[in-house]
Motif scaffolding. Sequence first.
Motif, PDB file in Angstrom:
ATOM      1  N   TYR A  54       3.676  11.548  19.090  1.00 41.92           N
ATOM      2  CA  TYR A  54       4.716  12.041  19.987  1.00 41.92           C
ATOM      3  C   TYR A  54       4.150  13.137  20.887  1.00 41.92           C
ATOM      4  O   TYR A  54       3.338  13.950  20.430  1.00 41.92           O
ATOM      5  CB  TYR A  54       5.877  12.625  19.162  1.00 41.92           C
ATOM      6  CG  TYR A  54       5.907  12.030  17.781  1.00 41.92           C
ATOM      7  CD1 TYR A  54       6.551  10.814  17.547  1.00 41.92           C
ATOM      8  CD2 TYR A  54       5.210  12.618  16.725  1.00 41.92           C
ATOM      9  CE1 TYR A  54       6.517  10.223  16.292  1.00 41.92           C
ATOM     10  CE2 TYR A  54       5.179  12.030  15.468  1.00 41.92           C
ATOM     11  CZ  TYR A  54       5.825  10.839  15.252  1.00 41.92           C
ATOM     12  OH  TYR A  54       5.779  10.243  14.022  1.00 41.92           O
ATOM     13  N   PRO A  55       4.584  13.186  22.137  1.00 46.79           N
ATOM     14  CA  PRO A  55       4.177  14.313  22.976  1.00 46.79           C
ATOM     15  C   PRO A  55       4.644  15.627  22.359  1.00 46.79           C
ATOM     16  O   PRO A  55       5.629  15.675  21.635  1.00 46.79           O
ATOM     17  CB  PRO A  55       4.907  14.046  24.301  1.00 46.79           C
ATOM     18  CG  PRO A  55       5.287  12.606  24.275  1.00 46.79           C
ATOM     19  CD  PRO A  55       5.486  12.254  22.840  1.00 46.79           C
ATOM     20  N   GLU A 136      -4.367  10.676  24.103  1.00 42.82           N
ATOM     21  CA  GLU A 136      -3.047  10.219  24.551  1.00 42.82           C
ATOM     22  C   GLU A 136      -2.333   9.428  23.458  1.00 42.82           C
ATOM     23  O   GLU A 136      -2.617   8.254  23.226  1.00 42.82           O
ATOM     24  CB  GLU A 136      -3.176   9.381  25.824  1.00 42.82           C
ATOM     25  CG  GLU A 136      -1.899   8.753  26.316  1.00 42.82           C
ATOM     26  CD  GLU A 136      -0.729   9.724  26.393  1.00 42.82           C
ATOM     27  OE1 GLU A 136       0.375   9.333  26.002  1.00 42.82           O
ATOM     28  OE2 GLU A 136      -0.916  10.883  26.832  1.00 42.82           O
ATOM     29  N   LYS A 138       1.283   9.080  22.873  1.00 42.78           N
ATOM     30  CA  LYS A 138       2.519   8.353  23.157  1.00 42.78           C
ATOM     31  C   LYS A 138       2.215   6.925  23.608  1.00 42.78           C
ATOM     32  O   LYS A 138       2.749   5.954  23.041  1.00 42.78           O
ATOM     33  CB  LYS A 138       3.323   9.077  24.242  1.00 42.78           C
ATOM     34  CG  LYS A 138       4.524   8.285  24.733  1.00 42.78           C
ATOM     35  CD  LYS A 138       5.198   8.974  25.912  1.00 42.78           C
ATOM     36  CE  LYS A 138       6.268   8.096  26.538  1.00 42.78           C
ATOM     37  NZ  LYS A 138       6.902   8.745  27.723  1.00 42.78           N
ATOM     38  N   TRP A 139       1.341   6.789  24.609  1.00 47.18           N
ATOM     39  CA  TRP A 139       1.080   5.452  25.137  1.00 47.18           C
ATOM     40  C   TRP A 139       0.283   4.601  24.168  1.00 47.18           C
ATOM     41  O   TRP A 139       0.471   3.385  24.098  1.00 47.18           O
ATOM     42  CB  TRP A 139       0.400   5.547  26.505  1.00 47.18           C
ATOM     43  CG  TRP A 139       1.398   5.811  27.571  1.00 47.18           C
ATOM     44  CD1 TRP A 139       1.612   6.983  28.240  1.00 47.18           C
ATOM     45  CD2 TRP A 139       2.377   4.895  28.062  1.00 47.18           C
ATOM     46  NE1 TRP A 139       2.653   6.851  29.120  1.00 47.18           N
ATOM     47  CE2 TRP A 139       3.144   5.582  29.036  1.00 47.18           C
ATOM     48  CE3 TRP A 139       2.679   3.567  27.769  1.00 47.18           C
ATOM     49  CZ2 TRP A 139       4.191   4.961  29.723  1.00 47.18           C
ATOM     50  CZ3 TRP A 139       3.727   2.951  28.456  1.00 47.18           C
ATOM     51  CH2 TRP A 139       4.457   3.641  29.415  1.00 47.18           C
ATOM     52  N   THR A 141       0.668   4.683  20.962  1.00 48.77           N
ATOM     53  CA  THR A 141       1.678   4.213  20.009  1.00 48.77           C
ATOM     54  C   THR A 141       2.489   3.065  20.587  1.00 48.77           C
ATOM     55  O   THR A 141       2.692   2.033  19.925  1.00 48.77           O
ATOM     56  CB  THR A 141       2.617   5.370  19.630  1.00 48.77           C
ATOM     57  OG1 THR A 141       1.845   6.445  19.098  1.00 48.77           O
ATOM     58  CG2 THR A 141       3.648   4.930  18.608  1.00 48.77           C
ATOM     59  N   LEU A 178      10.422  18.241  23.761  1.00 48.97           N
ATOM     60  CA  LEU A 178      10.533  17.055  24.613  1.00 48.97           C
ATOM     61  C   LEU A 178      11.687  17.205  25.589  1.00 48.97           C
ATOM     62  O   LEU A 178      11.561  16.913  26.785  1.00 48.97           O
ATOM     63  CB  LEU A 178      10.751  15.812  23.744  1.00 48.97           C
ATOM     64  CG  LEU A 178       9.533  15.110  23.163  1.00 48.97           C
ATOM     65  CD1 LEU A 178       9.967  14.082  22.126  1.00 48.97           C
ATOM     66  CD2 LEU A 178       8.728  14.452  24.260  1.00 48.97           C
ATOM     67  N   THR A 192      13.943   9.015  22.051  1.00 44.02           N
ATOM     68  CA  THR A 192      12.529   8.810  22.366  1.00 44.02           C
ATOM     69  C   THR A 192      11.662   9.109  21.153  1.00 44.02           C
ATOM     70  O   THR A 192      10.737   8.351  20.817  1.00 44.02           O
ATOM     71  CB  THR A 192      12.107   9.716  23.538  1.00 44.02           C
ATOM     72  OG1 THR A 192      12.849   9.349  24.703  1.00 44.02           O
ATOM     73  CG2 THR A 192      10.614   9.591  23.823  1.00 44.02           C
ATOM     74  N   TYR A 193      11.962  10.206  20.490  1.00 37.07           N
ATOM     75  CA  TYR A 193      11.175  10.619  19.328  1.00 37.07           C
ATOM     76  C   TYR A 193      11.216   9.565  18.224  1.00 37.07           C
ATOM     77  O   TYR A 193      10.175   9.175  17.687  1.00 37.07           O
ATOM     78  CB  TYR A 193      11.709  11.954  18.811  1.00 37.07           C
ATOM     79  CG  TYR A 193      11.006  12.446  17.570  1.00 37.07           C
ATOM     80  CD1 TYR A 193       9.793  13.117  17.659  1.00 37.07           C
ATOM     81  CD2 TYR A 193      11.544  12.227  16.309  1.00 37.07           C
ATOM     82  CE1 TYR A 193       9.127  13.561  16.523  1.00 37.07           C
ATOM     83  CE2 TYR A 193      10.890  12.664  15.167  1.00 37.07           C
ATOM     84  CZ  TYR A 193       9.684  13.332  15.281  1.00 37.07           C
ATOM     85  OH  TYR A 193       9.033  13.761  14.146  1.00 37.07           O
ATOM     86  N   LEU A 196       9.283   6.424  18.895  1.00 39.61           N
ATOM     87  CA  LEU A 196       7.864   6.595  18.625  1.00 39.61           C
ATOM     88  C   LEU A 196       7.589   6.635  17.119  1.00 39.61           C
ATOM     89  O   LEU A 196       6.548   6.147  16.660  1.00 39.61           O
ATOM     90  CB  LEU A 196       7.348   7.862  19.304  1.00 39.61           C
ATOM     91  CG  LEU A 196       7.292   7.767  20.835  1.00 39.61           C
ATOM     92  CD1 LEU A 196       7.049   9.144  21.450  1.00 39.61           C
ATOM     93  CD2 LEU A 196       6.208   6.791  21.278  1.00 39.61           C
TER      94      LEU A 196
END
Length: 288
Positions: A54-55, A136, A138-139, A141, A178, A192-193, A196
Amino acid sequence: MDLRERLGFVDNNVWLWGRVGAQAWWDARQARGALARDPDRFAEVKVFCNFIGYPRSGHSVVSSILDAHQAAVFSHRLDALGHLKAGVAPEAVFHMIARNAERFARDGRKLTAYAYPVPGQHQGRGGRPTVIGDQEAKWATLRLSRDPELLARARFRHAPRLAFIHVVRNPFDNIATLANRTQSALESAMETYFQLCAGVERVKARYPEQVLDIRHEELVAAPRAQIRRLGEFLGLTVDEPYLEACAGLVYPAASQSRASRSWSGALVRDVEQRAGRHPHLAGYAYDR
């Protein structure tokens, strides 16, 4: 939070991705010539490591610690798996990772309000690495969740071991940060969380022995122990000068950004209930 405080949280995502994307485009086109001049540049790579998760979890500090090792190179926000998916050859992606790391180090590994240089170590100067990877999460995942065989299709020249680092922090802090960075509602950030989270579980199911969980709070509390864990997981020798320098990069206390937003009792219960479905979030709650 007043308007000034909110604006202070705004992410420069578009600018960062635009700059990294333009540089990656150029590096991809320079890769063939660079590899022709030095065809064995990445012959010693034994581990290809991607972050998942996660970011706003602490990936930048962990990847900066790893990039400081003389045998490791880690790029920042490159989306290496996106380039693999687009058909870029693995060795060319490795070249792009190395060039990204060089630039990021030259700029002081500065990101938004934070900077992650490790003085006296090897950031941006990986030479002939044995470990190479991308920060990176997020992407990575999302791509592996949607296409589990993406890495299996890649034609690696020397068949490195695949490894994944999953940095975890209190979900309330993650969701709040976030929301602040994207100027969105907590409910949207929560969705979003947990999307992910579900993606992480799918990656773990595909690679059950190749994912290392690192709790951000444990890294802050005992950086030396967690840095040793990272080194052992990736096959990196951790000596005392490296350990001392990298431990100094870790902030002395974890930021509790959950306090920057107002949480309803129903939302707190919803987050805690959904977090309970994911073993890697065991023990987290709003008040601990």
